[in-house]
Write a protein that holds these residues in place. Structure first.
Motif, mmCIF file in Angstrom:
data_model
loop_
_atom_site.group_PDB
_atom_site.id
_atom_site.type_symbol
_atom_site.label_atom_id
_atom_site.label_comp_id
_atom_site.label_asym_id
_atom_site.label_seq_id
_atom_site.Cartn_x
_atom_site.Cartn_y
_atom_site.Cartn_z
ATOM 1 N N VAL A 270 0.855 -1.184 0.000
ATOM 2 C CA VAL A 270 0.000 0.000 0.000
ATOM 3 C C VAL A 270 0.900 1.245 0.000
ATOM 4 C CG1 VAL A 270 -1.704 1.334 1.315
ATOM 5 C CG2 VAL A 270 -1.897 -1.162 1.179
ATOM 6 N N ILE A 271 0.661 2.138 -0.950
ATOM 7 C CA ILE A 271 1.516 3.311 -1.071
ATOM 8 C C ILE A 271 0.690 4.587 -1.210
ATOM 9 C CG2 ILE A 271 3.349 4.417 -2.441
ATOM 10 C CD1 ILE A 271 3.780 1.479 -3.622
ATOM 11 N N GLY A 272 1.094 5.604 -0.495
ATOM 12 C CA GLY A 272 0.526 6.950 -0.672
ATOM 13 C C GLY A 272 1.686 7.920 -0.833
ATOM 14 N N LEU A 273 1.555 8.869 -1.771
ATOM 15 C CA LEU A 273 2.671 9.793 -2.014
ATOM 16 C C LEU A 273 2.341 11.215 -1.590
ATOM 17 C CD1 LEU A 273 4.043 8.832 -5.567
ATOM 18 C CD2 LEU A 273 4.745 7.962 -3.351
ATOM 19 N N GLU A 274 3.357 11.873 -1.072
ATOM 20 C CA GLU A 274 3.259 13.306 -0.812
ATOM 21 C C GLU A 274 4.255 13.985 -1.747
ATOM 22 O OE1 GLU A 274 3.254 13.981 3.742
ATOM 23 O OE2 GLU A 274 3.827 11.917 3.378
ATOM 24 N N VAL B 292 -1.127 15.591 -1.690
ATOM 25 C CA VAL B 292 -1.180 14.358 -0.896
ATOM 26 C C VAL B 292 -2.143 13.369 -1.532
ATOM 27 C CG1 VAL B 292 -1.639 13.385 1.394
ATOM 28 C CG2 VAL B 292 -0.761 15.733 1.183
ATOM 29 N N SER B 293 -1.641 12.189 -1.835
ATOM 30 C CA SER B 293 -2.525 11.187 -2.453
ATOM 31 C C SER B 293 -3.187 10.314 -1.398
ATOM 32 C CB SER B 293 -1.730 10.286 -3.397
ATOM 33 O OG SER B 293 -1.167 9.204 -2.673
ATOM 34 N N GLU B 294 -4.250 9.672 -1.781
ATOM 35 C CA GLU B 294 -4.845 8.617 -0.958
ATOM 36 C C GLU B 294 -3.909 7.413 -1.016
ATOM 37 O OE1 GLU B 294 -8.100 8.415 0.629
ATOM 38 O OE2 GLU B 294 -7.772 10.575 0.484
ATOM 39 N N PRO B 295 -3.991 6.508 -0.032
ATOM 40 C CA PRO B 295 -3.133 5.307 -0.100
ATOM 41 C C PRO B 295 -3.688 4.326 -1.130
ATOM 42 C CG PRO B 295 -4.430 5.290 1.912
ATOM 43 C CD PRO B 295 -4.785 6.559 1.209
ATOM 44 N N ASN C 68 4.996 6.962 1.267
ATOM 45 C CA ASN C 68 4.536 6.242 2.452
ATOM 46 C C ASN C 68 4.240 4.809 2.038
ATOM 47 O OD1 ASN C 68 3.937 8.490 4.671
ATOM 48 N ND2 ASN C 68 3.432 9.279 2.646
ATOM 49 N N SER D 37 3.442 0.694 3.206
ATOM 50 C CA SER D 37 3.127 -0.345 4.192
ATOM 51 C C SER D 37 2.768 -1.628 3.461
ATOM 52 C CB SER D 37 1.964 0.095 5.092
ATOM 53 O OG SER D 37 0.779 0.204 4.332
ATOM 54 N N PHE E 166 -5.058 -1.309 7.101
ATOM 55 C CA PHE E 166 -3.720 -0.978 6.622
ATOM 56 C C PHE E 166 -2.659 -1.384 7.639
ATOM 57 C CE2 PHE E 166 -5.741 2.660 4.079
ATOM 58 C CZ PHE E 166 -5.732 1.910 2.915
ATOM 59 N N GLY E 167 -1.498 -1.709 7.132
ATOM 60 C CA GLY E 167 -0.367 -1.959 8.015
ATOM 61 C C GLY E 167 0.261 -0.641 8.457
ATOM 62 N N ARG F 280 2.870 2.251 8.424
ATOM 63 C CA ARG F 280 3.640 2.769 7.287
ATOM 64 C C ARG F 280 4.993 3.341 7.704
ATOM 65 N NH1 ARG F 280 2.279 8.997 6.711
ATOM 66 N NH2 ARG F 280 0.897 9.196 8.492
ATOM 67 N N GLU G 196 7.695 6.224 6.186
ATOM 68 C CA GLU G 196 7.725 7.337 5.231
ATOM 69 C C GLU G 196 9.145 7.456 4.694
ATOM 70 O OE1 GLU G 196 6.056 11.873 5.338
ATOM 71 O OE2 GLU G 196 7.477 11.305 6.878
ATOM 72 N N LYS H 194 8.470 8.773 13.547
ATOM 73 C CA LYS H 194 7.598 9.737 12.879
ATOM 74 C C LYS H 194 6.817 10.563 13.896
ATOM 75 C CE LYS H 194 4.750 11.000 9.442
ATOM 76 N NZ LYS H 194 5.265 12.271 9.036
HETATM 77 P P1 ADP Z 1 1.969 13.060 7.389
HETATM 78 O O1 ADP Z 1 2.079 14.535 7.264
HETATM 79 O O2 ADP Z 1 1.974 12.565 8.771
HETATM 80 O O3 ADP Z 1 2.903 12.312 6.519
HETATM 81 P P2 ADP Z 1 -0.268 13.040 5.659
HETATM 82 O O4 ADP Z 1 -1.692 12.762 5.989
HETATM 83 O O5 ADP Z 1 0.121 14.358 5.158
HETATM 84 O O6 ADP Z 1 0.518 12.657 6.950
HETATM 85 O O7 ADP Z 1 0.247 11.984 4.598
HETATM 86 C C1 ADP Z 1 -0.008 10.697 4.743
HETATM 87 C C2 ADP Z 1 0.321 10.014 3.449
HETATM 88 O O8 ADP Z 1 0.536 8.662 3.743
HETATM 89 C C3 ADP Z 1 -0.790 10.055 2.428
HETATM 90 O O9 ADP Z 1 -0.265 10.111 1.117
HETATM 91 C C4 ADP Z 1 -1.501 8.729 2.651
HETATM 92 O O10 ADP Z 1 -2.112 8.240 1.490
HETATM 93 C C5 ADP Z 1 -0.362 7.834 3.046
HETATM 94 N N1 ADP Z 1 -0.736 6.744 3.967
HETATM 95 C C6 ADP Z 1 -1.492 6.821 5.067
HETATM 96 N N2 ADP Z 1 -1.594 5.621 5.662
HETATM 97 C C7 ADP Z 1 -0.856 4.759 4.915
HETATM 98 C C8 ADP Z 1 -0.532 3.360 5.016
HETATM 99 N N3 ADP Z 1 -0.959 2.624 6.027
HETATM 100 N N4 ADP Z 1 0.261 2.821 4.079
HETATM 101 C C9 ADP Z 1 0.732 3.576 3.059
HETATM 102 N N5 ADP Z 1 0.473 4.875 2.929
HETATM 103 C C10 ADP Z 1 -0.307 5.467 3.840
#
Ligand code: ADP
Ligand code: MG
Length: 477
Positions: A6-10, A154-157, A196, A198, A207-208, A210, A212, A263
């Motif tokens: 599972v990946i989410g990108l900032e 910020v993307s969704e995971p 991010n 996991s 979700f597991g 994560r 960063e 973190k």
């Molecule tokens: P932070 O500022 O603490 O990094 P944000 O909410 O700005 O938090 O960013 C979180 C990022 O991590 C988002 O892109 C989201 O999709 C991703 N994310 C959140 N939970 C998980 C997870 N369990 N595994 C992978 N990516 C995740």
């Protein structure tokens, strides 16, 4: 056990405003350290930030391009942390109310489309830079970058593999450059991303934990860093361990990720609205005004190229990778009146190869649209063959003039005079009695040999189609 990633990108995109987000200092890259940091950027007591409207315009432009709602009222907040390159002791960012709300983007992986959600995009300021290598045993601080406006996307995971993450990142990269809100230069740090990552057992809903990953400054490293991290987490869990929520640095030399710090949770930053800045109010008029400046977006352009020019998805993709390249191609088709597919072959083939070889951008191509037009015209009217055209192209690239000048200077005009070609054929055939005999005895592969000899004798200038036809006649006579 089967695992799912599972990946989410900032993504942090530096907005290409002339001046900073909250001061009048210049944002230009590469100046002498600390020459572009004014009283506001170095946080002298008593200074007040004044927001740069241009940054809002760019953020709204991005929001509209991803089909997001624009928040009419957003709030600047202070994100408090301590680091030498952050003179105020806090970064001005947006927290609870970002300027851009939910949107989405479609990626295409080997022909399969997938929609990736974008949670939000908010405005913030960049920090300065610590220089660890320039001073022996000391760290230098360059505050030129402090206060440069960033759009954090910020993307969704929603991504499930390193390849999907790269496709998403490339899509955002292409989009911000189309919109002309960010130059996309990853080496200079104007386009950066944290990944991010996991893992969870396949089928599991939760979700597991994560990690960063920071410090990833190329598309290739994004892929490698994620792949390494996924392996590390799986090995850890299968060995009975637990993934820690932490920030890790990617080391591209060793191709590993390393723990940097645990973190921070949001509350560690003690976010609160910045009392020096009023809420950012965006009117409907402002949004409509920005909407008028939206260019044709990459997906729409790709679809149009396929439809209007009969191009494959692949060619259309290559040609629309940047606005400049797409413009070059369209101008070429219009000016040369040549078959769009032939024009596409030249741009994605010869031109792309030379640009790549010399590490040049299309805007710096020594072969301009009008020079390429001249070449395609001489190809279409049979003045030169395709093979000779490549020679002409290379000469144009090397600054030897336009197509007509090169053809005249080097005597590359194609020989289309039947009599002249026949004369050469006579000579070749007379010189190769043995091959002629073998050919006539059934060794048909020798036909290529004869073609080669004729082309060699004419320095490649004989019209290939005519050579084929006349040779066939002669050899079977
Ligand atoms: P932070 O500022 O603490 O990094 P944000 O909410 O700005 O938090 O960013 C979180 C990022 O991590 C988002 O892109 C989201 O999709 C991703 N994310 C959140 N939970 C998980 C997870 N369990 N595994 C992978 N990516 C995740
Ligand atoms: Mg983060």
């Amino acid at each position: 056990m089967e695992w799912e990633t599972v990946i989410g990108l900032e993504v942090h995109a530096q907005l290409q405003t002339k001046s900073k987000a909250f001061s009048g200092a210049a944002t230009k890259y590469g100046a002498e350290p600390n020459t572009q940091a004014c009283a506001v950027d170095i946080a002298l007591p008593g200074v007040l930030p004044v927001f740069n409207k241009e940054a809002a315009r760019m953020a709204v432009k991005f929001g509209l391009a991803i089909g997001a709602a624009i928040n009419h009222r957003s709030v600047f907040a202070r994100k408090n942390y301590f680091y030498p390159d952050l003179p105020k002791g806090y970064q001005i960012s947006q927290y609870e109310l970002p300027i851009v709300a939910k949107g989405q983007i479609t990626i295409d992986l080997d022909g399969v489309e997938k929609t990736i959600g974008i949670t939000r995009a908010h405005l913030e300021e960049d920090a300065g830079k610590s220089l660890h290598e320039d001073f022996h045993g000391m760290t230098g601080i360059d505050l030129n970058r402090a206060g440069t406006p960033l759009l954090e996307i910020v993307s969704e995971p929603d991504m499930r593999s390193a390849k999907e993450a790269v496709a998403y990142l490339k899509k955002i990269h292409e989009l911000v450059r189309y919109l002309e809100i960010c130059d996309g230069n990853m080496q200079e740090g104007s386009f950066r991303c944290d990944a991010n990552v996991s893992v969870r057992p396949k089928g599991e809903k939760k979700f597991g934990t994560r990690a960063e990953l920071k410090n990833i400054n190329s598309f290739r490293f994004v892929e490698k860093a994620i792949e390494f991290e996924v392996e590390r987490q799986i090995d850890l869990i299968e060995g009975g361990g637990k993934v820690a929520q932490e920030t890790r640095l990617y080391d591209s030399d060793q191709d590993v990720t390393r723990s940097m710090r645990s973190k921070e949770e949001a509350m560690d930053y003690r976010y609160f609205p910045d009392p020096d800045l009023p809420p950012l109010v965006i009117t409907e008029d402002f949004i409509r005004g920005v909407e008028k400046t939206l260019p044709e977006l990459p997906d729409a352009k790709r679809a149009r190229f396929m439809k209007d020019y009969g191009l494959t998805a692949y060619d259309a993709g290559v040609l629309t990778a940047s606005r400049e390249l797409a413009d070059y191609y369209e101008q070429l088709v219009r000016a040369s009146g040549s078959d769009p597919k032939i024009a596409a072959n030249w741009v994605t083939g010869e031109l792309a190869a030379f640009l790549n070889r010399d590490n040049k951008d299309i805007s710096a191509s020594p072969v301009t649209v009008s020079m390429m037009t001249g070449l395609l015209k001489r190809l279409a009217d049979n003045t030169i063959s395709g093979k000779i055209a490549k020679e002409v192209f290379e000469a144009m690239w090397n600054g030897e003039g336009d197509a007509d000048a090169v053809i005249a200077k080097k005597g590359l005009k194609q020989i289309t005079d039947t009599g002249a070609i026949e004369k050469v054929i006579e000579e070749i055939v007379a010189k190769n009695p043995k091959q002629l005999e073998q050919y006539r005895a059934g060794k048909e592969t020798l036909f290529g040999y004869f073609v080669g000899q004729v082309m060699k004798a004419t320095q490649g200038k004989a019209n290939p189609a005519q050579v084929n036809e006349l040779l066939k006649k002669k050899l079977s006579a």
